[in-house]
Design an enzyme around this catalytic site. Structure first.
Site, PDB file in Angstrom:
ATOM      1  N   SER A  62       0.820  -1.216   0.000  1.00  0.00           N
ATOM      2  CA  SER A  62       0.000   0.000   0.000  1.00  0.00           C
ATOM      3  C   SER A  62       0.852   1.265   0.000  1.00  0.00           C
ATOM      4  O   SER A  62       1.981   1.282   0.491  1.00  0.00           O
ATOM      5  CB  SER A  62      -0.888   0.041   1.240  1.00  0.00           C
TER       6      SER A  62
HETATM    7  N1  SAH Z   1      -1.198  -5.005   3.467  1.00  0.00           N
HETATM    8  C1  SAH Z   1      -0.240  -5.374   2.436  1.00  0.00           C
HETATM    9  C2  SAH Z   1      -0.724  -5.056   1.038  1.00  0.00           C
HETATM   10  C3  SAH Z   1      -1.972  -5.757   0.697  1.00  0.00           C
HETATM   11  S1  SAH Z   1      -2.211  -6.112  -1.017  1.00  0.00           S
HETATM   12  C4  SAH Z   1       1.104  -4.743   2.697  1.00  0.00           C
HETATM   13  O1  SAH Z   1       1.252  -3.974   3.656  1.00  0.00           O
HETATM   14  O2  SAH Z   1       2.036  -5.027   1.937  1.00  0.00           O
HETATM   15  C5  SAH Z   1      -3.606  -7.166  -0.776  1.00  0.00           C
HETATM   16  C6  SAH Z   1      -3.269  -8.551  -0.330  1.00  0.00           C
HETATM   17  O3  SAH Z   1      -4.484  -9.220  -0.028  1.00  0.00           O
HETATM   18  C7  SAH Z   1      -2.578  -9.385  -1.400  1.00  0.00           C
HETATM   19  O4  SAH Z   1      -1.378  -9.897  -0.926  1.00  0.00           O
HETATM   20  C8  SAH Z   1      -3.590 -10.485  -1.704  1.00  0.00           C
HETATM   21  O5  SAH Z   1      -3.010 -11.722  -2.053  1.00  0.00           O
HETATM   22  C9  SAH Z   1      -4.345 -10.578  -0.376  1.00  0.00           C
HETATM   23  N2  SAH Z   1      -5.678 -11.182  -0.458  1.00  0.00           N
HETATM   24  C10 SAH Z   1      -6.607 -11.049  -1.440  1.00  0.00           C
HETATM   25  N3  SAH Z   1      -7.710 -11.772  -1.150  1.00  0.00           N
HETATM   26  C11 SAH Z   1      -7.475 -12.384   0.050  1.00  0.00           C
HETATM   27  C12 SAH Z   1      -8.222 -13.290   0.867  1.00  0.00           C
HETATM   28  N4  SAH Z   1      -9.436 -13.719   0.520  1.00  0.00           N
HETATM   29  N5  SAH Z   1      -7.667 -13.715   2.013  1.00  0.00           N
HETATM   30  C13 SAH Z   1      -6.423 -13.316   2.392  1.00  0.00           C
HETATM   31  N6  SAH Z   1      -5.655 -12.477   1.654  1.00  0.00           N
HETATM   32  C14 SAH Z   1      -6.172 -12.016   0.492  1.00  0.00           C
END
Ligand code: SAH
Length: 215
Positions: A62
């Protein structure tokens, strides 16, 4: 003689303040977590700029302002159990871990979860647990949380997550279509039900149900 702070870190703090982040504990956490350690070496030079960056598995870390803003809106206290859906690089989890008692972060890609876990361990963020799983279908056994942050967008607020929110709890979640306008919502669970407040428009990668089959 003190060593001057690198200018990019100074600019980083300044830009967070200028954009309205005022909670000192949040600003301190943002300063303390070395974002350059959460991105690939090729992106390291840009790690202190206020932009999202690509990470493995086609996902993104993010934008710092958004991470700070969501954290500020959560209103974390040192006795809180916090849940993050979407570990990605582990950056947001590290920020949360500095402000909460304990953090569970859930990621659907094993590759991302494994590297985030290792990274957080190496950096001694030892009140964070990283779990591979579907954050949209958590088992009841994980318990209830005082704070829940969803860092991937959902079409609507998942009931399964509302069920994990303690009374008095707060959830921050981006809601909207995968490629369209998403709005960050702040939900507070009171004794008599939920209070929903739209905050700002944002752009997140979508949450996908299930764990990832490959990787
Ligand atoms: N918070 C993270 C960035 C998030 S990007 C950071 O600080 O780097 C969003 C993330 O959500 C991705 O890695 C994606 O794989 C995950 N994601 C998407 N759907 C999901 C689900 N159903 N359960 C768990 N993770 C999920």
């Amino acid at each position: 003689m003190s060593i001057p702070a690198p200018p990019e870190k100074m600019m980083f703090q300044l830009s967070l303040r200028r954009r309205g982040i005022s909670d000192q504990a949040v600003l301190h956490a943002m300063e303390a977590v070395p974002r350059d350690r959460f991105v690939d070496p090729i992106h390291r030079d840009g790690a202190w700029r206020d932009t999202a960056l690509p990470i493995a598995c086609g996902q993104t870390i993010s934008q710092p302002f958004v991470a700070a803003y969501m954290t500020e809106q959560l209103g974390l206290r040192a006795d809180h159990r916090a849940l993050e859906i979407g570990t990605g690089s582990g950056y947001q989890a590290a920020i949360l871990s500095r402000l909460a008692k304990w953090v569970l972060s859930v990621e659907r890609f094993k590759t991302l979860a494994d590297s985030a876990r290792q990274r957080l361990e190496d950096m001694r963020y030892d009140n964070v647990e990283v779990m591979v799983g579907d954050g949209l279908a958590l088992p009841e056994a994980v318990g209830e949380f005082d704070r829940i942050i969803v860092t991937a967008s959902v079409a609507e607020v998942p009931q399964s997550l509302l069920d994990r929110l303690a009374v008095g709890g707060v959830m921050i979640v981006p809601v909207g279509p995968p490629a369209g306008r998403q709005t960050l919502l702040r939900l507070v669970r009171g004794q008599d039900g939920l209070v929903r407040k739209p905050l700002v428009d944002v752009r997140f990668v979508p949450a996908i149900p299930g764990t990832a089959r490959e990787l």
